[in-house]
Design an enzyme around this catalytic site. Structure first.
Site, PDB file in Angstrom:
ATOM      1  N   HIS A  21       0.882  -1.300  -0.046  1.00 48.35           N
ATOM      2  CA  HIS A  21       0.085  -0.067   0.184  1.00 48.35           C
ATOM      3  C   HIS A  21       0.894   1.230   0.017  1.00 48.35           C
ATOM      4  O   HIS A  21       1.776   1.304   0.673  1.00 48.35           O
ATOM      5  CB  HIS A  21      -0.928   0.001   1.152  1.00 48.35           C
ATOM      6  CG  HIS A  21      -1.985  -1.211   1.166  1.00 48.35           C
ATOM      7  ND1 HIS A  21      -2.063  -1.899   2.116  1.00 48.35           N
ATOM      8  CD2 HIS A  21      -2.603  -1.589   0.113  1.00 48.35           C
ATOM      9  CE1 HIS A  21      -2.885  -2.941   2.107  1.00 48.35           C
ATOM     10  NE2 HIS A  21      -3.389  -2.820   0.745  1.00 48.35           N
ATOM     11  N   ASN A  70      -3.310  -6.254  -2.337  1.00 48.28           N
ATOM     12  CA  ASN A  70      -3.170  -7.050  -1.022  1.00 48.28           C
ATOM     13  C   ASN A  70      -4.433  -7.822  -0.954  1.00 48.28           C
ATOM     14  O   ASN A  70      -4.516  -8.680   0.005  1.00 48.28           O
ATOM     15  CB  ASN A  70      -2.935  -6.254   0.168  1.00 48.28           C
ATOM     16  CG  ASN A  70      -2.165  -7.270   1.256  1.00 48.28           C
ATOM     17  OD1 ASN A  70      -1.310  -8.095   1.014  1.00 48.28           O
ATOM     18  ND2 ASN A  70      -2.567  -7.114   2.496  1.00 48.28           N
ATOM     19  N   ARG A  71      -5.177  -7.953  -2.104  1.00 47.02           N
ATOM     20  CA  ARG A  71      -6.471  -8.631  -1.985  1.00 47.02           C
ATOM     21  C   ARG A  71      -6.692  -9.370  -3.401  1.00 47.02           C
ATOM     22  O   ARG A  71      -7.562 -10.097  -3.381  1.00 47.02           O
ATOM     23  CB  ARG A  71      -7.965  -7.806  -1.821  1.00 47.02           C
ATOM     24  CG  ARG A  71      -7.961  -7.079  -0.434  1.00 47.02           C
ATOM     25  CD  ARG A  71      -8.077  -7.970   0.784  1.00 47.02           C
ATOM     26  NE  ARG A  71      -8.146  -7.061   1.769  1.00 47.02           N
ATOM     27  CZ  ARG A  71      -7.232  -6.605   2.764  1.00 47.02           C
ATOM     28  NH1 ARG A  71      -5.983  -6.801   2.232  1.00 47.02           N
ATOM     29  NH2 ARG A  71      -7.566  -5.884   3.625  1.00 47.02           N
ATOM     30  N   HIS A 116       3.356  -3.303   6.799  1.00 46.14           N
ATOM     31  CA  HIS A 116       2.210  -2.358   6.875  1.00 46.14           C
ATOM     32  C   HIS A 116       2.038  -1.438   7.732  1.00 46.14           C
ATOM     33  O   HIS A 116       2.435  -1.609   8.801  1.00 46.14           O
ATOM     34  CB  HIS A 116       0.772  -3.207   6.583  1.00 46.14           C
ATOM     35  CG  HIS A 116       0.670  -4.156   5.421  1.00 46.14           C
ATOM     36  ND1 HIS A 116       0.076  -3.460   4.320  1.00 46.14           N
ATOM     37  CD2 HIS A 116       0.942  -5.390   5.024  1.00 46.14           C
ATOM     38  CE1 HIS A 116      -0.074  -4.341   3.171  1.00 46.14           C
ATOM     39  NE2 HIS A 116       0.624  -5.277   3.672  1.00 46.14           N
ATOM     40  N   TYR A 164      -8.639 -13.605   1.929  1.00 42.49           N
ATOM     41  CA  TYR A 164      -7.641 -12.188   1.638  1.00 42.49           C
ATOM     42  C   TYR A 164      -7.009 -12.425   0.622  1.00 42.49           C
ATOM     43  O   TYR A 164      -6.968 -11.156   0.022  1.00 42.49           O
ATOM     44  CB  TYR A 164      -7.009 -12.091   2.770  1.00 42.49           C
ATOM     45  CG  TYR A 164      -7.513 -11.491   4.377  1.00 42.49           C
ATOM     46  CD1 TYR A 164      -7.748 -10.230   4.364  1.00 42.49           C
ATOM     47  CD2 TYR A 164      -8.267 -12.409   4.951  1.00 42.49           C
ATOM     48  CE1 TYR A 164      -8.312  -9.758   5.393  1.00 42.49           C
ATOM     49  CE2 TYR A 164      -8.974 -12.048   6.157  1.00 42.49           C
ATOM     50  CZ  TYR A 164      -8.939 -10.661   6.493  1.00 42.49           C
ATOM     51  OH  TYR A 164      -9.373 -10.166   7.593  1.00 42.49           O
ATOM     52  N   GLU A 178       2.461  -5.288  10.707  1.00 40.76           N
ATOM     53  CA  GLU A 178       1.386  -4.332  10.958  1.00 40.76           C
ATOM     54  C   GLU A 178       1.534  -3.556  11.972  1.00 40.76           C
ATOM     55  O   GLU A 178       1.697  -3.909  13.195  1.00 40.76           O
ATOM     56  CB  GLU A 178      -0.027  -4.685  10.980  1.00 40.76           C
ATOM     57  CG  GLU A 178      -1.074  -3.863  10.649  1.00 40.76           C
ATOM     58  CD  GLU A 178      -1.449  -3.362   9.403  1.00 40.76           C
ATOM     59  OE1 GLU A 178      -1.340  -2.266   9.119  1.00 40.76           O
ATOM     60  OE2 GLU A 178      -1.935  -4.448   8.505  1.00 40.76           O
ATOM     61  N   TYR A 288     -10.233   1.410   5.431  1.00 42.24           N
ATOM     62  CA  TYR A 288     -11.367   0.435   5.445  1.00 42.24           C
ATOM     63  C   TYR A 288     -12.681   1.192   5.564  1.00 42.24           C
ATOM     64  O   TYR A 288     -13.709   0.406   5.409  1.00 42.24           O
ATOM     65  CB  TYR A 288     -11.198  -0.400   6.735  1.00 42.24           C
ATOM     66  CG  TYR A 288     -10.221  -1.494   6.782  1.00 42.24           C
ATOM     67  CD1 TYR A 288      -9.169  -1.570   5.716  1.00 42.24           C
ATOM     68  CD2 TYR A 288      -9.841  -2.240   7.921  1.00 42.24           C
ATOM     69  CE1 TYR A 288      -8.219  -2.273   5.918  1.00 42.24           C
ATOM     70  CE2 TYR A 288      -8.753  -2.981   7.854  1.00 42.24           C
ATOM     71  CZ  TYR A 288      -8.010  -3.387   6.671  1.00 42.24           C
ATOM     72  OH  TYR A 288      -6.953  -4.132   6.706  1.00 42.24           O
TER      73      TYR A 288
END
Length: 313
Positions: A21, A70-71, A116, A164, A178, A288
């Site tokens: 990201h 990432n998906r 992340h 995911y 993360e 999100y």
């Protein structure tokens, strides 16, 4: 050697991904540094490759260009015929799979660390995709122990219906790292230091494993995803309430039935229903909102790992 002992091949190929990201800057900053000077991530007998996964998003300092990188590491996207019409991230996913995969093959990288940041108050977080993976449970135990007294939580994203298809999932051992809270497009020295330490301890663990050190059976506490919770919405689909002040910044803390979750503009509190205590994570994560996720509910459980040792020793 005990009967419950797991022997594993030595780890040879490791990648560290930053910029999956493009506006999560700690990983971008560290990977760019290690590309110039990788001394601190090198370990004897180990190939460690730092890599910027989404360079166009990094350049624009945005999460992604066309879709979330990432998906999309599922076999359907990875198998699409390459063309200019494909979204940029799907083309990039195929390139990454070619360089570090192929996914689910013997040739794939042993370990990928994907770096992340979150805007949520989650501190140091390790993301686990498989609750039965002795090697990763042992690694996470080592990292948690090495970081103490700094807390480090483990988020288990194993779920029958939530798939995911993460960037790191092309590796035999995928590791999500993360660290937050940190705003998008910002670098914080404390967050940088924490992420750097997590990578150091992870690489030390791999080095010890390769050298033949035996890791005895261990147990770790993890937070397993139950479901994602959307914001309350009006008839037009617009957000009708915000995360309640009592829940804000309370990632990993117990949320009991009846506790406040959301607050409307006219002062009405919306509490947690049901009869189970949950542990919220990714509370009010900026990225999100578009995914319609105010937070994720998790349950706390213990995972056990058997003893492991490298089979060459």
């Amino acid at each position: 050697m005990t009967s419950c002992h797991i022997a594993g091949e030595p780890i040879q190929k490791v990648a560290i991904f930053g910029g999956t990201h493009g506006n999560e800057l700690t990983g971008v900053f560290l990977v760019k540094h290690w590309l110039e000077n990788g001394a601190e991530i090198q370990r004897t007998g180990l190939e460690v490759k730092p890599f910027i996964t989404n360079p166009r998003a990094v350049k624009k300092c945005t999460r992604y260009i066309d879709c979330d990188l990432n998906r999309i590491f599922d076999l359907e996207n990875l198998g699409k015929k390459m063309s200019e019409d494909l979204p940029y991230e799907v083309r990039r996913a195929q390139e990454i799979n070619h360089l570090f995969g192929p996914k689910d093959s013997e040739d794939s990288y042993d370990i990928i660390f994907d770096l992340h940041n979150t805007t949520s108050n989650m501190g140091c977080t390790l993301i686990l995709e498989d609750s039965r993976n002795n090697f990763l449970i042992q690694m996470f135990h080592y990292i948690k122990t090495s970081l103490a007294p700094l807390p480090c939580c483990v988020y288990l994203i194993e779920h029958p219906s939530l798939k995911y298809a993460t960037t790191r999932s092309i590796a035999k051992y995928p590791v999500g790292i993360e660290v937050g809270p940190q705003p998008q497009g910002v670098l914080r020295a404390d967050i940088l230091d924490q992420m750097r330490k997590m990578i150091k301890h992870a690489l030390d663990f791999i080095h010890h494993f390769n050298e033949g050190k035996e890791f005895p059976p261990c147990a770790i506490e993890v937070y397993k995803i139950i479901e994602k919770v959307d914001y309350p919405r009006d008839e037009n689909g617009e957000i009708a309430a915000v995360v309640h002040p009592n829940l804000q910044d309370q990632d990993w803390k117990p949320l009991h039935p009846g506790d406040p979750m959301f607050l409307t503009l006219d002062g009405k509190t919306i509490p947690l229903g049901g009869d189970c205590t949950v542990y919220p994570v990714f509370v009010n994560e900026a990225a999100y909102y578009e995914k319609k996720e105010a937070f994720a509910k998790t349950t706390k459980l213990t995972l056990n790992a058997k003893s492991i040792r490298c089979s060459l020793h």
